[in-house]
Each structure stands twice: as structure tokens, then as C-alpha cells.
Design an enzyme around this catalytic site. Structure first.
Site, PDB file in Angstrom:
ATOM      1  N   GLY A  12     -21.377 -23.345 -63.503  1.00  0.00           N
ATOM      2  CA  GLY A  12     -20.612 -23.272 -62.260  1.00  0.00           C
ATOM      3  C   GLY A  12     -20.451 -24.641 -61.599  1.00  0.00           C
ATOM      4  N   ASP A  63     -28.859 -13.900 -68.973  1.00  0.00           N
ATOM      5  CA  ASP A  63     -28.053 -13.239 -67.949  1.00  0.00           C
ATOM      6  C   ASP A  63     -28.970 -12.766 -66.836  1.00  0.00           C
ATOM      7  OD1 ASP A  63     -26.278 -11.269 -66.583  1.00  0.00           O
ATOM      8  OD2 ASP A  63     -24.975 -11.768 -68.268  1.00  0.00           O
ATOM      9  N   GLN A  88     -22.511 -13.783 -58.589  1.00  0.00           N
ATOM     10  CA  GLN A  88     -21.118 -13.379 -58.362  1.00  0.00           C
ATOM     11  C   GLN A  88     -20.848 -13.958 -56.989  1.00  0.00           C
ATOM     12  OE1 GLN A  88     -18.018 -12.852 -57.411  1.00  0.00           O
ATOM     13  NE2 GLN A  88     -18.629 -11.059 -56.245  1.00  0.00           N
ATOM     14  N   TYR A 100     -22.078  -4.428 -58.775  1.00  0.00           N
ATOM     15  CA  TYR A 100     -22.301  -5.543 -59.709  1.00  0.00           C
ATOM     16  C   TYR A 100     -22.802  -6.774 -58.944  1.00  0.00           C
ATOM     17  CZ  TYR A 100     -21.261  -9.417 -62.817  1.00  0.00           C
ATOM     18  OH  TYR A 100     -21.367 -10.554 -63.565  1.00  0.00           O
ATOM     19  N   THR A 132     -27.027 -18.805 -48.554  1.00  0.00           N
ATOM     20  CA  THR A 132     -25.678 -19.122 -48.084  1.00  0.00           C
ATOM     21  C   THR A 132     -25.506 -18.875 -46.597  1.00  0.00           C
ATOM     22  OG1 THR A 132     -23.403 -18.275 -48.140  1.00  0.00           O
ATOM     23  CG2 THR A 132     -25.078 -16.805 -48.965  1.00  0.00           C
ATOM     24  N   GLU A 134     -23.145 -17.415 -45.411  1.00  0.00           N
ATOM     25  CA  GLU A 134     -22.561 -16.075 -45.247  1.00  0.00           C
ATOM     26  C   GLU A 134     -23.572 -15.075 -44.677  1.00  0.00           C
ATOM     27  OE1 GLU A 134     -19.542 -14.191 -46.011  1.00  0.00           O
ATOM     28  OE2 GLU A 134     -18.710 -16.171 -45.594  1.00  0.00           O
ATOM     29  N   TYR A 155     -21.296  -9.308 -50.699  1.00  0.00           N
ATOM     30  CA  TYR A 155     -21.857 -10.592 -51.175  1.00  0.00           C
ATOM     31  C   TYR A 155     -22.960 -11.067 -50.229  1.00  0.00           C
ATOM     32  CZ  TYR A 155     -22.261 -15.653 -51.821  1.00  0.00           C
ATOM     33  OH  TYR A 155     -22.757 -16.925 -52.002  1.00  0.00           O
ATOM     34  N   LYS A 159     -27.020 -11.474 -50.857  1.00  0.00           N
ATOM     35  CA  LYS A 159     -27.690 -12.774 -50.709  1.00  0.00           C
ATOM     36  C   LYS A 159     -28.786 -12.708 -49.647  1.00  0.00           C
ATOM     37  CE  LYS A 159     -25.756 -15.889 -53.496  1.00  0.00           C
ATOM     38  NZ  LYS A 159     -26.494 -16.846 -54.328  1.00  0.00           N
TER      39      LYS A 159
HETATM   40  P1  NAP Z   1     -19.765 -20.713 -59.075  1.00  0.00           P
HETATM   41  O1  NAP Z   1     -18.982 -21.937 -59.378  1.00  0.00           O
HETATM   42  O2  NAP Z   1     -19.073 -19.401 -58.906  1.00  0.00           O
HETATM   43  O3  NAP Z   1     -20.876 -20.568 -60.240  1.00  0.00           O
HETATM   44  C1  NAP Z   1     -21.601 -19.388 -60.403  1.00  0.00           C
HETATM   45  C2  NAP Z   1     -22.388 -19.485 -61.694  1.00  0.00           C
HETATM   46  O4  NAP Z   1     -23.112 -18.265 -61.912  1.00  0.00           O
HETATM   47  C3  NAP Z   1     -21.517 -19.674 -62.959  1.00  0.00           C
HETATM   48  O5  NAP Z   1     -22.185 -20.518 -63.844  1.00  0.00           O
HETATM   49  C4  NAP Z   1     -21.465 -18.263 -63.532  1.00  0.00           C
HETATM   50  O6  NAP Z   1     -21.184 -18.212 -64.901  1.00  0.00           O
HETATM   51  C5  NAP Z   1     -22.895 -17.831 -63.239  1.00  0.00           C
HETATM   52  N1  NAP Z   1     -23.091 -16.375 -63.334  1.00  0.00           N
HETATM   53  C6  NAP Z   1     -22.386 -15.401 -62.726  1.00  0.00           C
HETATM   54  N2  NAP Z   1     -22.895 -14.194 -63.038  1.00  0.00           N
HETATM   55  C7  NAP Z   1     -23.945 -14.425 -63.866  1.00  0.00           C
HETATM   56  C8  NAP Z   1     -24.878 -13.577 -64.536  1.00  0.00           C
HETATM   57  N3  NAP Z   1     -24.813 -12.248 -64.439  1.00  0.00           N
HETATM   58  N4  NAP Z   1     -25.857 -14.151 -65.287  1.00  0.00           N
HETATM   59  C9  NAP Z   1     -25.910 -15.506 -65.418  1.00  0.00           C
HETATM   60  N5  NAP Z   1     -25.042 -16.344 -64.833  1.00  0.00           N
HETATM   61  C10 NAP Z   1     -24.087 -15.806 -64.053  1.00  0.00           C
HETATM   62  O7  NAP Z   1     -20.638 -20.932 -57.758  1.00  0.00           O
HETATM   63  P2  NAP Z   1     -21.056 -22.298 -57.030  1.00  0.00           P
HETATM   64  O8  NAP Z   1     -20.031 -22.618 -56.019  1.00  0.00           O
HETATM   65  O9  NAP Z   1     -21.463 -23.283 -58.030  1.00  0.00           O
HETATM   66  O10 NAP Z   1     -22.323 -21.799 -56.194  1.00  0.00           O
HETATM   67  C11 NAP Z   1     -23.637 -21.854 -56.755  1.00  0.00           C
HETATM   68  C12 NAP Z   1     -24.528 -20.889 -56.001  1.00  0.00           C
HETATM   69  O11 NAP Z   1     -24.581 -21.252 -54.639  1.00  0.00           O
HETATM   70  C13 NAP Z   1     -24.074 -19.437 -56.020  1.00  0.00           C
HETATM   71  O12 NAP Z   1     -25.227 -18.633 -56.042  1.00  0.00           O
HETATM   72  C14 NAP Z   1     -23.352 -19.257 -54.699  1.00  0.00           C
HETATM   73  O13 NAP Z   1     -23.394 -17.914 -54.294  1.00  0.00           O
HETATM   74  C15 NAP Z   1     -24.168 -20.164 -53.813  1.00  0.00           C
HETATM   75  N6  NAP Z   1     -23.467 -20.790 -52.699  1.00  0.00           N
HETATM   76  C16 NAP Z   1     -22.336 -21.499 -52.903  1.00  0.00           C
HETATM   77  C17 NAP Z   1     -21.728 -22.149 -51.851  1.00  0.00           C
HETATM   78  C18 NAP Z   1     -20.476 -22.946 -52.036  1.00  0.00           C
HETATM   79  O14 NAP Z   1     -19.816 -23.234 -51.026  1.00  0.00           O
HETATM   80  N7  NAP Z   1     -20.136 -23.360 -53.249  1.00  0.00           N
HETATM   81  C19 NAP Z   1     -22.293 -22.079 -50.559  1.00  0.00           C
HETATM   82  C20 NAP Z   1     -23.471 -21.361 -50.395  1.00  0.00           C
HETATM   83  C21 NAP Z   1     -24.066 -20.730 -51.473  1.00  0.00           C
HETATM   84  P3  NAP Z   1     -19.653 -18.300 -65.468  1.00  0.00           P
HETATM   85  O15 NAP Z   1     -19.331 -19.782 -65.489  1.00  0.00           O
HETATM   86  O16 NAP Z   1     -19.759 -17.682 -66.808  1.00  0.00           O
HETATM   87  O17 NAP Z   1     -18.792 -17.543 -64.505  1.00  0.00           O
HETATM   88  N1  GDD Z   2     -10.387 -17.308 -51.381  1.00  0.00           N
HETATM   89  C1  GDD Z   2      -9.436 -17.306 -50.452  1.00  0.00           C
HETATM   90  N2  GDD Z   2      -8.125 -17.212 -50.859  1.00  0.00           N
HETATM   91  N3  GDD Z   2      -9.773 -17.410 -49.147  1.00  0.00           N
HETATM   92  C2  GDD Z   2      -8.775 -17.448 -48.231  1.00  0.00           C
HETATM   93  C3  GDD Z   2      -7.428 -17.361 -48.584  1.00  0.00           C
HETATM   94  C4  GDD Z   2      -7.086 -17.231 -49.965  1.00  0.00           C
HETATM   95  O1  GDD Z   2      -5.928 -17.147 -50.347  1.00  0.00           O
HETATM   96  N4  GDD Z   2      -6.695 -17.431 -47.458  1.00  0.00           N
HETATM   97  C5  GDD Z   2      -7.532 -17.571 -46.433  1.00  0.00           C
HETATM   98  N5  GDD Z   2      -8.806 -17.564 -46.892  1.00  0.00           N
HETATM   99  C6  GDD Z   2     -10.008 -17.677 -46.054  1.00  0.00           C
HETATM  100  C7  GDD Z   2     -11.069 -16.588 -46.306  1.00  0.00           C
HETATM  101  O2  GDD Z   2     -10.712 -15.397 -45.621  1.00  0.00           O
HETATM  102  C8  GDD Z   2     -12.312 -17.282 -45.743  1.00  0.00           C
HETATM  103  O3  GDD Z   2     -12.375 -17.083 -44.355  1.00  0.00           O
HETATM  104  C9  GDD Z   2     -12.059 -18.774 -46.021  1.00  0.00           C
HETATM  105  O4  GDD Z   2     -10.672 -18.887 -46.379  1.00  0.00           O
HETATM  106  C10 GDD Z   2     -12.910 -19.355 -47.143  1.00  0.00           C
HETATM  107  O5  GDD Z   2     -12.782 -18.497 -48.278  1.00  0.00           O
HETATM  108  P1  GDD Z   2     -13.383 -18.904 -49.717  1.00  0.00           P
HETATM  109  O6  GDD Z   2     -12.879 -20.233 -50.098  1.00  0.00           O
HETATM  110  O7  GDD Z   2     -13.142 -17.760 -50.629  1.00  0.00           O
HETATM  111  O8  GDD Z   2     -14.928 -19.103 -49.415  1.00  0.00           O
HETATM  112  P2  GDD Z   2     -15.970 -18.207 -48.607  1.00  0.00           P
HETATM  113  O9  GDD Z   2     -16.255 -18.938 -47.312  1.00  0.00           O
HETATM  114  O10 GDD Z   2     -15.557 -16.806 -48.508  1.00  0.00           O
HETATM  115  O11 GDD Z   2     -17.253 -18.245 -49.546  1.00  0.00           O
HETATM  116  C11 GDD Z   2     -17.702 -19.482 -50.102  1.00  0.00           C
HETATM  117  O12 GDD Z   2     -18.649 -20.087 -49.234  1.00  0.00           O
HETATM  118  C12 GDD Z   2     -19.846 -19.332 -49.032  1.00  0.00           C
HETATM  119  C13 GDD Z   2     -20.728 -20.136 -48.060  1.00  0.00           C
HETATM  120  O13 GDD Z   2     -20.341 -19.898 -46.744  1.00  0.00           O
HETATM  121  C14 GDD Z   2     -18.316 -19.166 -51.476  1.00  0.00           C
HETATM  122  O14 GDD Z   2     -18.612 -20.371 -52.133  1.00  0.00           O
HETATM  123  C15 GDD Z   2     -19.607 -18.375 -51.341  1.00  0.00           C
HETATM  124  O15 GDD Z   2     -20.242 -18.257 -52.619  1.00  0.00           O
HETATM  125  C16 GDD Z   2     -20.539 -19.130 -50.369  1.00  0.00           C
HETATM  126  O16 GDD Z   2     -21.734 -18.417 -50.187  1.00  0.00           O
END
Ligand code: NAP
Ligand code: GDD
Length: 348
Positions: A12, A63, A88, A100, A132, A134, A155, A159
Site C-alpha cells: 500500500g 492475509d 480495507q 469484510y 486513524t 476517522e 471503517y 478501526k
Molecule cells: P492502502 O494504500 O489502501 O494500503 C492498504 C494495504 O493493506 C495494501 O497493501 C493492501 O493490499 C493491504 N490489505 C488489504 N486487505 C488485506 C488483507 N486482508 N490482508 C493483508 N493485506 C491486506 O492504505 P494506506 O493509505 O497505505 O494506509 C495504511 C494504513 O493506515 C491503513 O490501515 C489505513 O487504514 C491507515 N490510515 C491511513 C491514512 C491515510 O490517510 N493514508 C490515515 C489514517 C490511517 P493490496 O495492495 O493487495 O490492496
Molecule cells: N474518495 C472520494 N471520492 N472522496 C470524496 C469525493 C470523491 O469523489 N468527493 C468528495 N469526497 C470527500 C469525502 O466525502 C471525504 O469527506 C473526503 O473527500 C476525503 O475522502 P477520501 O479521500 O476518500 O479519504 P477519507 O478521509 O474518507 O479517508 C482517508 O483518510 C482517513 C484518515 O482520516 C483514508 O485514507 C482512510 O483510510 C483514513 O483512515
């Protein structure tokens, strides 16, 4: 002796940046990838390709839904640190696949903690849980470690379970386990269904001549958007402390999706203006009047989180961590990356 790290979710966004970060710190890095019907390693293939990293980086199939795979891998490699980044991770999708999402994010975390607890060789493993912002849901900003939780999606609820079970295993079994409560963080490896990369990749295609419109949901939602590479460093810092604890990682500033759109287009010299309201609102180029943004109800969530803005003072004080990249720089970096790599298939 070299430290050994295990990263779930290594394919990821964060997992790939963290793997590079730890390799630079001279760790031996193992990752877990899940089986998929097409290639899912595009973010880490360039690490495999580096000859000098051949014996330092290895990926196993496993997994979060399969406890025995986790236990076997942990027993085999005996890591010093485990970073649980697999999830996820899409909030909107979690409303479509709630069971899931809960199984992977909540029970998956429990499976890892149980594997650590039951390990025969009682090596002291440090555990990082990707929590997160969230979990705060619609609470008053800025949110800190003391803000009450009010999760607003399957989600976020999954978390929150993971947050509490991590804390419980820390207290009950004396495991060095921490929650990194990270606010949104973005970068060139961000998945294209998240709003930031959806916008920057479309802006790049438009720059290269595409005639498309971008369909978005709620333009008024605000997020505290930081840079993913800055944030992965904080994960490592949390595991280097004397005592395990939980930390908010954020920039302290929030911007709306509408502001993100304007900023992204400004990088290709298009000034977006808005007209209309609700589902009929649209964004257009103030010069040519061409419409680039339209609204689609499919991107709205059944329950939305309106604003997330973090208070990172504890991380600044204890971890000596602070964000290095500001909002404008981050958007520019993403747009430029997408412009430069337009049409390429192997670009990380
Ligand atoms: P991401 O790009 O969606 O990566 C998620 C990873 O989890 C991918 O490697 C995915 O594999 C793997 N995965 C999903 N289901 C799995 C399963 N059943 N078993 C093993 N691996 C699985 O997410 P990210 O943005 O890097 O975020 C990393 C973590 O931080 C996540 O837990 C997310 O919820 C959390 N988080 C993210 C943010 C953010 O803004 N990015 C903020 C707060 C928290 P595939 O490549 O095969 O899909
Ligand atoms: N994805 C998406 N697509 N979001 C949209 C869109 C669209 O077309 N239009 C507006 N949005 C708004 C969503 O409703 C949300 O309020 C905001 O954009 C950000 O959406 P995402 O980029 O999908 O991220 P997220 O904030 O819901 O979740 C991400 O951040 C979390 C941390 O606060 C993910 O990375 C989560 O895994 C992470 O925990």
C-alpha cells in the site's frame, strides 16, 4: 545485529514508503502481501529491483483474514517491530462491505496481537497499529489524544475496535503496542480512488489534453492533509520510545475538497470558479468557461465526517516529530508527479 521489521500492507501507500524508510535505517524488512488476481506490487517492485537490497527485503504471502499465516510468518522471521498497516482502508467502500471491513481491520489486528501473545519464543516484539482520525468522527476540531471518539462509518468503527484491542493487549499482557492516530496523508503513491489522487491524476490527464470532467461528492468536507512520507517517519519514532503510548499525527490545518480542487488546477494555470448548488453545482475555468468539475451523488457517504483537523502537540513534544511539507507543496508534488508519469506503466 540488524533490526528486523515486519510490515503488513507493504504493497500500500504507507507500507511502501515505510519499507524504504526502514531500509535506509539498515533494518532487514519483511512484508506481507495478499494473493490477488492481478499484480499488486507496483509500489514496491523498484525495491526488489535494487541489487544492494536483495538480502534485506523479502515479501511473504499472508492475509489478515488468515491467523495461521500471520503466526507462521512471525514465528519464522522473529521481528523486533511489527507495523500493522494492512486494511480495507476506503471509508466509502466500508458501507458496501461492512463485514469484510470489520474482519480485516478489527479482527485482523486481534489476530496479529494474539500471534504476538502466543509466540513461543518470548522475544519482545513492538507493535504499531495504524489507527486513524476517522475514529473521532464529527467531534469539534482540533482533535487530540483526549478527544472522545464518535466514529461514523463501518471503517471508523472497525478501526476503533483495533484501537481499543491494541490498548488492551498493552495493558493486559504488557506488550509494547502503540496506536498512531494519523490524519489524512497523501502522496504520489496514494490510491486513485481517494479524493486527492483522483483529482491530481485527472488534472494531469487534462494537462495532457483529456477532455474529461471530474465527478466528485461532498466538496465542503474538510480534511487535515499531510504528506505520507513525513507521516511514516512518525510510525518508527513511536516504536523507539521507552514507553508505549498513542499519538495524534497531523498538520493542524484543514482544507476543503473544494480548496484542494482549486489548488490542484492552479498548478496547470486554470483558475476554477464555482456555480450552482447541491448536485447541480459545477466548477469551471474562469477564462475559457469550460466545465471541469461536476457532482455525482454516488460519491456521497450515508454519514459524512465534515471536518478533521488534528492537534499534533504531543507528537511534537514527545516524539520531536513535525510535518515538513505544507499543503501547497504537497498538492504541487502530486500534480507534477502525475504529469511527469502520464502514460507510463512502471513509475514508482
Ligand atoms: P492502502 O494504500 O489502501 O494500503 C492498504 C494495504 O493493506 C495494501 O497493501 C493492501 O493490499 C493491504 N490489505 C488489504 N486487505 C488485506 C488483507 N486482508 N490482508 C493483508 N493485506 C491486506 O492504505 P494506506 O493509505 O497505505 O494506509 C495504511 C494504513 O493506515 C491503513 O490501515 C489505513 O487504514 C491507515 N490510515 C491511513 C491514512 C491515510 O490517510 N493514508 C490515515 C489514517 C490511517 P493490496 O495492495 O493487495 O490492496
Ligand atoms: N474518495 C472520494 N471520492 N472522496 C470524496 C469525493 C470523491 O469523489 N468527493 C468528495 N469526497 C470527500 C469525502 O466525502 C471525504 O469527506 C473526503 O473527500 C476525503 O475522502 P477520501 O479521500 O476518500 O479519504 P477519507 O478521509 O474518507 O479517508 C482517508 O483518510 C482517513 C484518515 O482520516 C483514508 O485514507 C482512510 O483510510 C483514513 O483512515
Amino acid at each position: 545485529m540488524k533490526k528486523i521489521a515486519l510490515i503488513t500492507g507493504v504493497t500500500g501507500q504507507d507500507g511502501s514508503y515505510l519499507a524504504e524508510f526502514l531500509l535506509k535505517k539498515d533494518y532487514k524488512v519483511f512484508g506481507i502481501k495478499r494473493r490477488s488476481s492481478s499484480f499488486n506490487t507496483k509500489r514496491i517492485d523498484h525495491i526488489y529491483d535494487k541489487k544492494e537490497l536483495k538480502d534485506k527485503f523479502q515479501v511473504f504471502y499472508g492475509d489478515l483474514l488468515d491467523g495461521s499465516s500471520l503466526l507462521n510468518i512471525i514465528e519464522e522471521i522473529k521481528p523486533d517491530e511489527i507495523y500493522n498497516l494492512a486494511a480495507q482502508s476506503h471509508v466509502r467502500t466500508s458501507f458496501d462491505v461492512p463485514e469484510y471491513t470489520t474482519d480485516v481491520n478489527a479482527l485482523g489486528t486481534l489476530r496479529l496481537l494474539e500471534a504476538i501473545r502466543r509466540l513461543k519464543n518470548k522475544k519482545k516484539i513492538k507493535f504499531y497499529q495504524a489507527s486513524t482520525s476517522e475514529i473521532f468522527g464529527n467531534t469539534t476540531s482540533p482533535q487530540s489524544e483526549k478527544t472522545p471518539f464518535k466514529p461514523a462509518s463501518p471503517y471508523a468503527i472497525s478501526k476503533l475496535y483495533a484501537y481499543w484491542i491494541t490498548k488492551n493487549y498493552r495493558d493486559a499482557y504488557n506488550i509494547f503496542a502503540v496506536n498512531g492516530i494519523l490524519f489524512n496523508h497523501e502522496g504520489c503513491r496514494r490510491g486513485e480512488t481517494f479524493v486527492t489522487r483522483k483529482i491530481t491524476s485527472a488534472v494531469a490527464r487534462i494537462f495532457h489534453g483529456s477532455n474529461e470532467k471530474i465527478f466528485l461528492g461532498n466538496l465542503n468536507a474538510k480534511r487535515d492533509w499531510g504528506d505520507a512520507e513525513d507521516y511514516t517517519e512518525s510510525m518508527w519514532k513511536m516504536l523507539q520510545q521507552k514507553k508505549p503510548d498513542d499519538y495524534v499525527i497531523a498538520t493542524g490545518k484543514s482544507y476543503s475538497v473544494r480548496e484542494f480542487v482549486r489548488e490542484a488546477f492552479s498548478n496547470i494555470n486554470i483558475n476554477i470558479k464555482w456555480k450552482g448548488s447541491g448536485l447541480n453545482e459545477y466548477g469551471y475555468d474562469s477564462k475559457s468557461k469550460k466545465v471541469y468539475i461536476k457532482i455525482s451523488k454516488i460519491y456521497f457517504r450515508p454519514t459524512e465526517v465534515y471536518e478533521l483537523r488534528g492537534d499534533p502537540r504531543k507528537a511534537k513534544k514527545v516524539l520531536k516529530w513535525k510535518p515538513k511539507t505544507d499543503f501547497k507543496e504537497m498538492v504541487k508534488k502530486m500534480v507534477n508527479f502525475d504529469i511527469d508519469n502520464y502514460g507510463k506503466t512502471n513509475f514508482y
